[in-house]
Design an enzyme around this catalytic site. Structure first.
Site, PDB file in Angstrom:
ATOM      1  N   THR A  10     -12.945   3.661   6.417  1.00 49.93           N
ATOM      2  CA  THR A  10     -13.833   2.624   6.545  1.00 49.93           C
ATOM      3  C   THR A  10     -14.250   2.328   5.306  1.00 49.93           C
ATOM      4  O   THR A  10     -14.080   3.088   4.264  1.00 49.93           O
ATOM      5  CB  THR A  10     -15.133   3.195   7.615  1.00 49.93           C
ATOM      6  OG1 THR A  10     -15.772   1.834   7.861  1.00 49.93           O
ATOM      7  CG2 THR A  10     -16.078   3.805   6.903  1.00 49.93           C
ATOM      8  N   ALA A 165     -10.380  -4.393   1.179  1.00 48.57           N
ATOM      9  CA  ALA A 165      -9.271  -4.352   2.504  1.00 48.57           C
ATOM     10  C   ALA A 165      -7.801  -4.514   1.778  1.00 48.57           C
ATOM     11  O   ALA A 165      -6.872  -4.227   2.529  1.00 48.57           O
ATOM     12  CB  ALA A 165      -9.606  -5.718   3.349  1.00 48.57           C
ATOM     13  N   CYS A 168      -7.379  -0.773   0.315  1.00 47.31           N
ATOM     14  CA  CYS A 168      -7.352   0.534   1.164  1.00 47.31           C
ATOM     15  C   CYS A 168      -6.929   0.245   2.541  1.00 47.31           C
ATOM     16  O   CYS A 168      -7.218  -0.780   3.016  1.00 47.31           O
ATOM     17  CB  CYS A 168      -8.921   0.647   1.294  1.00 47.31           C
ATOM     18  SG  CYS A 168      -9.302   2.177   2.190  1.00 47.31           S
ATOM     19  N   THR A 171      -9.077   0.087   5.634  1.00 49.46           N
ATOM     20  CA  THR A 171     -10.071  -1.115   5.889  1.00 49.46           C
ATOM     21  C   THR A 171      -9.349  -2.260   6.234  1.00 49.46           C
ATOM     22  O   THR A 171      -8.211  -2.560   5.694  1.00 49.46           O
ATOM     23  CB  THR A 171     -10.704  -1.264   4.408  1.00 49.46           C
ATOM     24  OG1 THR A 171     -11.296  -0.145   4.029  1.00 49.46           O
ATOM     25  CG2 THR A 171     -11.541  -2.406   4.379  1.00 49.46           C
TER      26      THR A 171
END
Length: 181
Positions: A10, A165, A168, A171
């Protein structure tokens, strides 16, 4: 678990900037290397919509902590620093709570805190904090945008989360953004 303990799967980013408080989380839930859900809601408004809170880590653990934190907010009439300190104490000393694998970011218009299971209660110097596997990317981007752009708090959070995002794999860009102004 310390601030350096990396919780995967996350990205949560919270900041206070130009009289606004914003908290964002991505929507991806993973199990190992598999995406199970893409529209999870990890960010909440608490205590009469005056407090923002979000989690990284195990969902069941985080929901337990949300319940405990909400009870502390009620007990201390919305006093965020006091509720955060008391939750951190309980989290550190309670045998059951110590086993929970999660981190929380909580904030209002005046204060911003990171809470972890070792009893850490951190108030960042620069009014921005991030957790989760994409946290370092979002944090770096947010700091740069706060310093070198004219974006408002919501714009900074959106851009920083998009950057995280893109880097990662845990994400996604399905963001939940909550704001207090």
């Amino acid at each position: 678990m310390s601030y350096l303990h990396q919780i995967h799967a996350t990205t949560i980013l919270g900041l206070r900037h130009k009289d606004k408080a914003v908290l964002a989380g991505d929507g991806q839930v993973t199990y190992g290397d598999m995406v199970l859900k893409s529209k999870a809601r990890k960010v909440r408004k608490l205590y009469h919509d005056q407090i923002l809170a979000a989690f990284a880590g195990g969902a069941a653990d985080a929901f337990t902590l949300f319940e405990r934190f909400e009870a502390k907010l009620e007990e201390y009439h919305g006093n965020l620093p006091r509720a955060a300190v008391e939750l951190a104490k309980d989290w550190r000393t309670d045998r059951y709570l110590r086993r929970l694998d999660a981190q929380l970011i909580v904030l209002n218009r005046e204060k911003l805190f990171l809470l972890s299971g070792t009893g850490d209660l951190i108030e960042p110097d620069d009014n921005v904090v991030a957790i989760g596997s994409g946290g370092p990317f979002a944090l770096a981007a947010a700091r740069a945008l706060m310093k070198h752009s004219n974006l408002d708090a919501e714009g900074i959070v959106k851009e920083a989360m998009e950057i995280a995002a893109a880097i990662c794999i845990y994400t996604n860009t399905r963001l939940t953004i909550e704001m207090l102004d």
